[in-house]
Scaffold this motif. Structure first.
Motif, mmCIF file in Angstrom:
data_model
loop_
_atom_site.group_PDB
_atom_site.id
_atom_site.type_symbol
_atom_site.label_atom_id
_atom_site.label_comp_id
_atom_site.label_asym_id
_atom_site.label_seq_id
_atom_site.Cartn_x
_atom_site.Cartn_y
_atom_site.Cartn_z
ATOM 1 N N TYR A 102 -37.172 35.650 16.998
ATOM 2 C CA TYR A 102 -35.861 35.354 16.414
ATOM 3 C C TYR A 102 -34.777 36.178 17.114
ATOM 4 C CZ TYR A 102 -32.009 35.788 13.074
ATOM 5 O OH TYR A 102 -30.761 35.833 12.488
ATOM 6 N N GLY A 103 -35.023 37.471 17.244
ATOM 7 C CA GLY A 103 -34.060 38.327 17.904
ATOM 8 C C GLY A 103 -33.775 37.873 19.325
ATOM 9 N N SER A 104 -34.820 37.492 20.051
ATOM 10 C CA SER A 104 -34.643 37.046 21.437
ATOM 11 C C SER A 104 -33.762 35.802 21.509
ATOM 12 C CB SER A 104 -36.000 36.751 22.072
ATOM 13 O OG SER A 104 -36.773 37.934 22.178
ATOM 14 N N ARG A 105 -33.963 34.861 20.581
ATOM 15 C CA ARG A 105 -33.139 33.646 20.581
ATOM 16 C C ARG A 105 -31.672 33.991 20.360
ATOM 17 N NH1 ARG A 105 -37.650 31.354 18.054
ATOM 18 N NH2 ARG A 105 -36.932 31.919 15.961
ATOM 19 N N ILE A 106 -31.398 34.865 19.413
ATOM 20 C CA ILE A 106 -30.013 35.225 19.098
ATOM 21 C C ILE A 106 -29.402 36.045 20.234
ATOM 22 C CG2 ILE A 106 -28.519 36.527 17.531
ATOM 23 C CD1 ILE A 106 -29.493 34.137 16.111
ATOM 24 N N PHE A 107 -30.131 37.043 20.709
ATOM 25 C CA PHE A 107 -29.560 37.999 21.655
ATOM 26 C C PHE A 107 -29.292 37.369 23.027
ATOM 27 C CE2 PHE A 107 -32.210 41.355 19.193
ATOM 28 C CZ PHE A 107 -31.350 41.252 18.116
ATOM 29 N N ARG A 108 -30.031 36.305 23.375
ATOM 30 C CA ARG A 108 -29.807 35.648 24.665
ATOM 31 C C ARG A 108 -28.571 34.749 24.646
ATOM 32 N NH1 ARG A 108 -35.718 35.084 24.914
ATOM 33 N NH2 ARG A 108 -36.489 36.476 26.536
ATOM 34 N N ASN A 109 -28.054 34.482 23.472
ATOM 35 C CA ASN A 109 -26.847 33.660 23.363
ATOM 36 C C ASN A 109 -25.661 34.434 23.928
ATOM 37 O OD1 ASN A 109 -24.389 32.510 22.199
ATOM 38 N ND2 ASN A 109 -25.761 31.247 20.977
ATOM 39 N N PRO A 110 -24.898 33.838 24.858
ATOM 40 C CA PRO A 110 -23.753 34.555 25.433
ATOM 41 C C PRO A 110 -22.767 35.054 24.374
ATOM 42 C CG PRO A 110 -24.207 32.568 26.697
ATOM 43 C CD PRO A 110 -25.082 32.517 25.475
ATOM 44 N N GLY A 111 -22.679 34.333 23.262
ATOM 45 C CA GLY A 111 -21.780 34.751 22.197
ATOM 46 C C GLY A 111 -22.178 36.088 21.603
ATOM 47 N N PHE A 112 -23.477 36.360 21.562
ATOM 48 C CA PHE A 112 -23.913 37.634 21.007
ATOM 49 C C PHE A 112 -23.449 38.784 21.898
ATOM 50 C CE2 PHE A 112 -26.661 41.204 20.148
ATOM 51 C CZ PHE A 112 -26.682 41.229 18.767
ATOM 52 N N ALA A 113 -23.578 38.617 23.196
ATOM 53 C CA ALA A 113 -23.124 39.662 24.114
ATOM 54 C C ALA A 113 -21.632 39.916 23.945
ATOM 55 C CB ALA A 113 -23.437 39.266 25.553
ATOM 56 N N ARG A 114 -20.857 38.859 23.726
ATOM 57 C CA ARG A 114 -19.413 39.015 23.539
ATOM 58 C C ARG A 114 -19.080 39.736 22.243
ATOM 59 N NH1 ARG A 114 -19.370 33.571 25.187
ATOM 60 N NH2 ARG A 114 -18.846 32.899 23.058
ATOM 61 N N SER A 115 -19.978 39.682 21.283
ATOM 62 C CA SER A 115 -19.703 40.284 19.973
ATOM 63 C C SER A 115 -19.881 41.797 19.962
ATOM 64 C CB SER A 115 -20.625 39.667 18.907
ATOM 65 O OG SER A 115 -21.952 40.174 19.011
ATOM 66 N N LEU A 116 -20.521 42.338 20.998
ATOM 67 C CA LEU A 116 -20.884 43.753 21.011
ATOM 68 C C LEU A 116 -19.748 44.644 21.504
ATOM 69 C CD1 LEU A 116 -24.397 43.371 22.668
ATOM 70 C CD2 LEU A 116 -23.996 44.046 20.299
ATOM 71 N N THR A 117 -19.561 45.778 20.838
ATOM 72 C CA THR A 117 -18.726 46.827 21.398
ATOM 73 C C THR A 117 -19.551 47.590 22.426
ATOM 74 O OG1 THR A 117 -19.393 48.493 19.775
ATOM 75 C CG2 THR A 117 -17.519 47.069 19.185
ATOM 76 N N GLU A 118 -18.894 48.430 23.211
ATOM 77 C CA GLU A 118 -19.626 49.219 24.201
ATOM 78 C C GLU A 118 -20.663 50.115 23.530
ATOM 79 O OE1 GLU A 118 -19.771 49.064 27.497
ATOM 80 O OE2 GLU A 118 -18.516 47.290 27.249
ATOM 81 N N GLN A 119 -20.312 50.693 22.399
ATOM 82 C CA GLN A 119 -21.261 51.563 21.695
ATOM 83 C C GLN A 119 -22.450 50.768 21.186
ATOM 84 O OE1 GLN A 119 -19.569 54.492 19.103
ATOM 85 N NE2 GLN A 119 -21.376 54.619 17.805
ATOM 86 N N GLU A 120 -22.207 49.584 20.647
ATOM 87 C CA GLU A 120 -23.300 48.759 20.133
ATOM 88 C C GLU A 120 -24.195 48.269 21.260
ATOM 89 O OE1 GLU A 120 -21.092 46.949 16.168
ATOM 90 O OE2 GLU A 120 -20.942 45.918 18.076
ATOM 91 N N ARG A 121 -23.619 48.015 22.413
ATOM 92 C CA ARG A 121 -24.402 47.541 23.549
ATOM 93 C C ARG A 121 -25.495 48.550 23.913
ATOM 94 N NH1 ARG A 121 -22.876 43.402 26.745
ATOM 95 N NH2 ARG A 121 -20.797 43.499 25.840
ATOM 96 N N ARG A 122 -25.212 49.836 23.719
ATOM 97 C CA ARG A 122 -26.161 50.882 24.068
ATOM 98 C C ARG A 122 -27.260 51.058 23.033
ATOM 99 N NH1 ARG A 122 -21.188 53.395 25.702
ATOM 100 N NH2 ARG A 122 -21.121 54.616 23.772
ATOM 101 N N LEU A 123 -27.171 50.380 21.887
ATOM 102 C CA LEU A 123 -28.169 50.530 20.835
ATOM 103 C C LEU A 123 -29.464 49.789 21.146
ATOM 104 C CD1 LEU A 123 -25.897 50.071 17.669
ATOM 105 C CD2 LEU A 123 -26.610 52.213 18.744
ATOM 106 N N ASN A 124 -29.386 48.865 22.088
ATOM 107 C CA ASN A 124 -30.541 48.026 22.401
ATOM 108 C C ASN A 124 -30.323 47.525 23.833
ATOM 109 O OD1 ASN A 124 -32.817 46.320 22.204
ATOM 110 N ND2 ASN A 124 -32.341 45.751 20.113
ATOM 111 N N GLU A 125 -31.215 46.714 24.305
ATOM 112 C CA GLU A 125 -31.061 46.167 25.654
ATOM 113 C C GLU A 125 -31.120 44.660 25.589
ATOM 114 O OE1 GLU A 125 -33.913 47.738 28.297
ATOM 115 O OE2 GLU A 125 -33.260 49.816 28.115
ATOM 116 N N LEU A 126 -30.090 44.031 26.158
ATOM 117 C CA LEU A 126 -30.102 42.570 26.213
ATOM 118 C C LEU A 126 -31.163 42.102 27.190
ATOM 119 C CD1 LEU A 126 -26.292 41.781 26.225
ATOM 120 C CD2 LEU A 126 -27.934 41.006 24.527
ATOM 121 N N PRO A 127 -31.906 41.037 26.828
ATOM 122 C CA PRO A 127 -32.918 40.507 27.743
ATOM 123 C C PRO A 127 -32.253 40.041 29.037
ATOM 124 C CG PRO A 127 -33.123 39.530 25.555
ATOM 125 C CD PRO A 127 -31.847 40.297 25.565
ATOM 126 N N GLY A 128 -33.012 40.146 30.141
ATOM 127 C CA GLY A 128 -32.484 39.697 31.417
ATOM 128 C C GLY A 128 -32.509 38.185 31.547
#
Length: 211
Positions: free
Chosen positions: A185-211
């Motif tokens: 479930y997480g992989s499906r959501i996190f791979r969506n380009p919209g999810f990447a746009r929703s992140l602040t710089e601090q939140e981006r560092r909390l996890n790693e977006l799949p390549g």
């Protein structure tokens, strides 16, 4: 109350840089493809603009011209109705009510555990991790039954759930042994380009977006 001169665009969001409730609203905005001004604030030291606009001085706070909205649930539903494409709630009343109730459960049961881990004492954080893992374990069958959270399409409930799942590594909460459905479930959501746009710089560092 009208927006201050500081706010140049029609839509402005006051948001903390690491907050599941603020992230929820940013994810709705990203899913809708809406352009807005983001003002990152320290909730413990709110700026004068926010104090003037919101009697609770809380985030997220959304400003659209003379309209001021606060509380993640209110803001999220307003955005879904104000920008109807793509829709983030089902058409039929029964499914809508079911997803609203699920989101309310997230607000009352899940979010306080995240906040306890992030801001509480050691004992409160430990208790929060234990309870959050219990909630994750109990939810596994729901993620096995549907592609998204209680639904076949992404909804406002996913906008509330996904920020919690994203933070699990930084919160020190491991998925349960049979939690592959949660991981998928997480992989499906996190791979969506919209999810990447929703992140602040601090939140981006909390996890790693799949390549």
């Amino acid at each position: 109350m009208a927006a201050s001169p500081r706010m140049r665009n029609a839509l402005t969001l006051f948001s903390a840089n690491d907050c599941v409730l603020c992230h929820r609203v940013r994810l709705v905005l990203a899913a809708k493809g809406v352009t807005y001004d983001l003002i990152e604030v320290d909730p413990q030291n709110p700026p004068e603009d926010l104090i003037d606009l919101n009697p609770y001085h809380s985030v997220p706070t959304l400003v659209e011209r003379d309209l001021v909205l606060y509380a993640a649930s209110v803001v999220s539903e307003y955005l879904d109705e104000r920008y109807p494409h793509p829709p983030l709630m089902p058409v039929d009343p029964l499914s809508r009510a079911r997803l609203r109730l699920a989101t309310l459960r997230l607000e009352h049961d899940w979010v306080p555990q995240v906040q306890a881990i992030q801001m509480g004492t050691k004992s409160q954080a430990d208790a929060g991790r234990k309870r959050l893992r219990e909630l994750l374990t109990a939810s596994v069958p729901l993620f096995k039954a549907f592609k998204f959270f209680l639904n076949t399409e992404m909804s406002l409930a996913d906008c509330a759930m996904a920020p919690i799942i994203w933070r699990l590594p930084s919160l020190g909460v491991a998925l349960p042994k049979d939690g592959k459905a949660l991981e998928d479930y997480g992989s499906r959501i996190f791979r969506n380009p919209g999810f990447a746009r929703s992140l602040t710089e601090q939140e981006r560092r909390l996890n790693e977006l799949p390549g």
